[in-house]
Design a protein around this motif. Structure first.
Motif, PDB file in Angstrom:
ATOM      1  N   LYS A  99      -2.422  -2.639  12.819  1.00  0.00           N
ATOM      2  CA  LYS A  99      -4.225  -2.317  13.164  1.00  0.00           C
ATOM      3  C   LYS A  99      -4.334  -2.303  11.580  1.00  0.00           C
ATOM      4  CE  LYS A  99      -4.210   0.777  16.200  1.00  0.00           C
ATOM      5  NZ  LYS A  99      -4.580   2.606  16.868  1.00  0.00           N
ATOM      6  N   GLU A 100      -4.133  -3.603  10.603  1.00  0.00           N
ATOM      7  CA  GLU A 100      -4.293  -3.631   9.792  1.00  0.00           C
ATOM      8  C   GLU A 100      -3.865  -3.067   8.670  1.00  0.00           C
ATOM      9  OE1 GLU A 100      -9.011  -5.399   8.971  1.00  0.00           O
ATOM     10  OE2 GLU A 100      -7.890  -5.680  11.109  1.00  0.00           O
ATOM     11  N   LYS A 101      -2.902  -2.734   9.182  1.00  0.00           N
ATOM     12  CA  LYS A 101      -2.294  -2.444   7.932  1.00  0.00           C
ATOM     13  C   LYS A 101      -0.468  -2.827   7.863  1.00  0.00           C
ATOM     14  CE  LYS A 101      -2.798   2.795   8.961  1.00  0.00           C
ATOM     15  NZ  LYS A 101      -2.389   4.401   9.198  1.00  0.00           N
ATOM     16  N   ASN A 145       1.014  -1.055  -0.145  1.00  0.00           N
ATOM     17  CA  ASN A 145      -0.377   0.279   0.113  1.00  0.00           C
ATOM     18  C   ASN A 145       0.981   1.458   0.175  1.00  0.00           C
ATOM     19  OD1 ASN A 145      -2.716   0.540  -0.010  1.00  0.00           O
ATOM     20  ND2 ASN A 145      -2.916   0.332   2.177  1.00  0.00           N
ATOM     21  N   PHE A 157       0.991  -7.022   9.665  1.00  0.00           N
ATOM     22  CA  PHE A 157       0.303  -6.005   9.524  1.00  0.00           C
ATOM     23  C   PHE A 157      -0.064  -5.635  11.109  1.00  0.00           C
ATOM     24  CE2 PHE A 157      -1.461  -8.419   6.288  1.00  0.00           C
ATOM     25  CZ  PHE A 157      -1.279  -7.559   5.065  1.00  0.00           C
ATOM     26  N   SER A 190       4.625  -0.324   5.883  1.00  0.00           N
ATOM     27  CA  SER A 190       3.336   1.098   5.675  1.00  0.00           C
ATOM     28  C   SER A 190       3.658   1.735   7.099  1.00  0.00           C
ATOM     29  CB  SER A 190       2.234   0.214   5.335  1.00  0.00           C
ATOM     30  OG  SER A 190       1.195  -0.229   6.109  1.00  0.00           O
ATOM     31  N   LEU A 191       3.683   1.630   8.139  1.00  0.00           N
ATOM     32  CA  LEU A 191       3.817   2.421   9.229  1.00  0.00           C
ATOM     33  C   LEU A 191       4.307   3.315   9.074  1.00  0.00           C
ATOM     34  CD1 LEU A 191       3.349  -0.775  10.865  1.00  0.00           C
ATOM     35  CD2 LEU A 191       1.361   0.450  10.260  1.00  0.00           C
TER      36      LEU A 191
END
Ligand SMILES: Cc1ncc(COP(=O)(O)O)c(C=O)c1O
Length: 366
Positions: free
Chosen positions: A167-169, A50, A165, A173-174
Motif C-alpha cells: 500500500k505504497e508503504k 520512513n 512496498f 515500516s508496517l
C-alpha cells in the motif's frame, strides 16, 4: 555461457572505483566499527524506510533476535511465524529464549496464511514475525488487525523485501519493528555480513542499540544481558553507496520478472503472483512444478543454475524436532517445498541470459 542464479561480479565492475575509494577511506580513518558510516547508514536507510530509528547490526539473524529482545520477548513466550522461511527466522526466536509456533502458508504466494494465525494464538503468544518472502509483503491489513486485538508485537522479517512496498508503504515500516539482512545476495547486499533493525518506537530503538553492544549504555558497564552484533564501517560504507542504486535495481528486477512472466506463460510452470496492494521487489523469481528436480537437472546440464528456497520446511528439520511437529502439520508448506525453485534473478542479468533460460525451459517440454 554459465548463468548463475545470482552474482555480484557485474555489479562490482560498475561500483569498483567507488567501493575501493570508500574502503580506503575507512581503513585510513582509524575507526573500523560503529563509526560515521554506520551512523549515516542508520540515518539514510531509516529515512528511506520512513522510520524514526535505525540500528545497524551484524546480520539479519541478529536483527531479528535483537528486535525480539528489545520488545522483551524471551523465555516462556511464543512467537508465530511460518515453516517456509530461512532457518534464521526461527533460530533467532530460539536464541532469544522464546518458542517458535508455525502457521501454514498460502498456496499461491507462499506467505503466511493470515486466516490461520488466530487459532495458533495462546496466552503465551507475544509476537508474530511475518516473513516478506521472495520480495513480497504478507497481508499486513489482516496481520495488524490481529495484532491490535491480541496485543501482539509485529516484527517484519524483511531480509528478502528491501525495496518492496505494501500500500505504497515501504516494507519494514508496517509493523512495530523490522529486521533486514545485508547478506550479499540480498536486494541491498553488503560485501560481507550485515543487518539492520528499523522502528519508530523510541524505547525499542534505544534498547536495540544497547543490546547490540553487550547491553551497554556507557562503556564497560552492561545494564542488561546483550550480545555482540556490531556493524562494521566497510560494510556500512558499501551499503550507503548501494542504497542510491536500490530503486533502479528493483525496477530492473521487476523488468526481468515481467519478461519471464510473458515468455513463460504458455508453459506448465506455476509463475509468481504479485498480490494486490504489493509492489514486489523480486528478490527471487520463484516458480513451481511437479517435475522440479528434473527441470533443475536439465537446466544445470545447460549451465543454468537455480536455487531452492526452501527444500525443507523448518518444522520437519531435525534441529527443531523438539517442537514436536510432524508430517502433514503444514501441508501447503510441505507440498510447495517439493515443487518450488528460483530462476536466475539479479539486476545485471542480461537479456540474452534470460532468453537462454526460457529457451532451455521450453526445450525441456514443460
Ligand atoms: C527470510 C530470511 N530471514 C532471515 C535471514 C537472515 O539474514 P542473515 O543471513 O543476514 O543473518 C535471511 C537470510 O539469509 C532470510 O532470507
Amino acid at each position: 555461457m554459465k548463468i548463475n542464479v545470482w552474482s555480484y561480479k557485474e555489479e562490482y565492475k560498475i561500483l569498483k572505483k567507488k567501493i575501493l575509494h570508500e574502503v580506503d577511506k575507512v581503513f585510513s580513518s582509524g575507526q573500523l566499527i560503529l563509526g560515521k558510516n554506520v551512523e549515516s547508514l542508520e540515518f539514510n536507510f531509516s529515512k528511506y524506510l520512513n522510520l524514526k530509528y535505525g540500528i545497524g547490526v551484524n546480520s539479519g539473524t541478529d536483527a531479528i533476535q535483537i528486535a525480539l529482545m528489545s520488545a522483551k520477548i524471551g523465555k516462556g513466550d511464543e512467537v508465530i511465524t511460518t515453516p517456509n522461511t530461512a532457518v534464521p527466522t526461527v533460530s533467532a526466536i530460539v536464541s532469544c529464549g522464546a518458542k517458535p509456533v508455525f502457521v501454514d502458508i498460502n498456496e499461491d504466494d507462499y506467505l503466511i496464511d493470515v486466516n490461520k494465525i488466530v487459532k495458533s494464538i495462546t496466552r503465551k503468544t507475544k509476537a508474530i514475525i511475518p516473513v516478506n518472502l521472495y520480495g513480497q509483503c504478507a497481508d499486513y491489513d489482516k496481520i495488524l488487525k490481529i495484532a491490535k486485538k491480541y496485543k501482539l508485537i509485529i516484527i517484519e522479517d524483511c531480509a528478502q523485501s528491501t525495496g518492496s512496498f505494501y500500500k505504497e508503504k515501504p516494507s519494514g515500516s508496517l509493523g512495530h519493528l523490522s529486521a533486514f539482512s545485508f547478506y550479499p545476495t540480498k536486494n541491498l547486499g553488503a560485501y560481507g555480513d550485515g543487518g539492520f533493525i528499523g522502528t519508530s518506537i523510541k524505547k525499542f530503538a534505544y534498547r536495540a542499540k544497547e543490546l547490540r553492544k553487550y547491553g551497554m549504555r556507557k562503556s564497560y558497564y552492561s545494564i542488561e544481558h546483550g550480545i555482540n552484533s556490531r556493524l562494521d564501517e566497510v560494510q556500512a560504507a558499501i551499503i550507503n553507496i548501494k542504497l542510491k542504486k536500490l530503486k533502479n535495481w528493483i525496477i530492473k528486477r521487476r523488468e526481468i520478472a515481467n519478461t519471464y512472466n510473458k515468455l513463460l506463460q504458455d508453459t506448465s510452470l506455476i509463475l509468481p503472483k504479485e498480490n494486490k496492494n504489493n509492489f514486489h521487489s523480486y528478490y527471487a523469481y520463484v516458480v513451481r512444478h511437479k517435475k522440479r528436480n528434473h527441470i533443475i537437472n536439465m537446466l544445470k546440464k545447460n549451465n543454468i543454475y537455480c536455487n531452492i528456497s526452501y527444500p525443507f520446511p523448518i518444522h520437519l528439520m531435525q534441529g527443531y524436532s523438539y517442537l514436536n511437529y510432524k508430517k502433514n502439520d503444514f501441508p501447503i508448506a510441505e507440498k510447495s517445498s517439493k515443487q518450488i525453485f528460483s530462476l536466475p534473478m539479479y539486476p545485471q542479468l542480461k537479456k540474452k541470459e534470460i532468453l537462454k533460460v526460457v529457451k532451455v525451459l521450453k526445450e525441456i517440454g514443460i
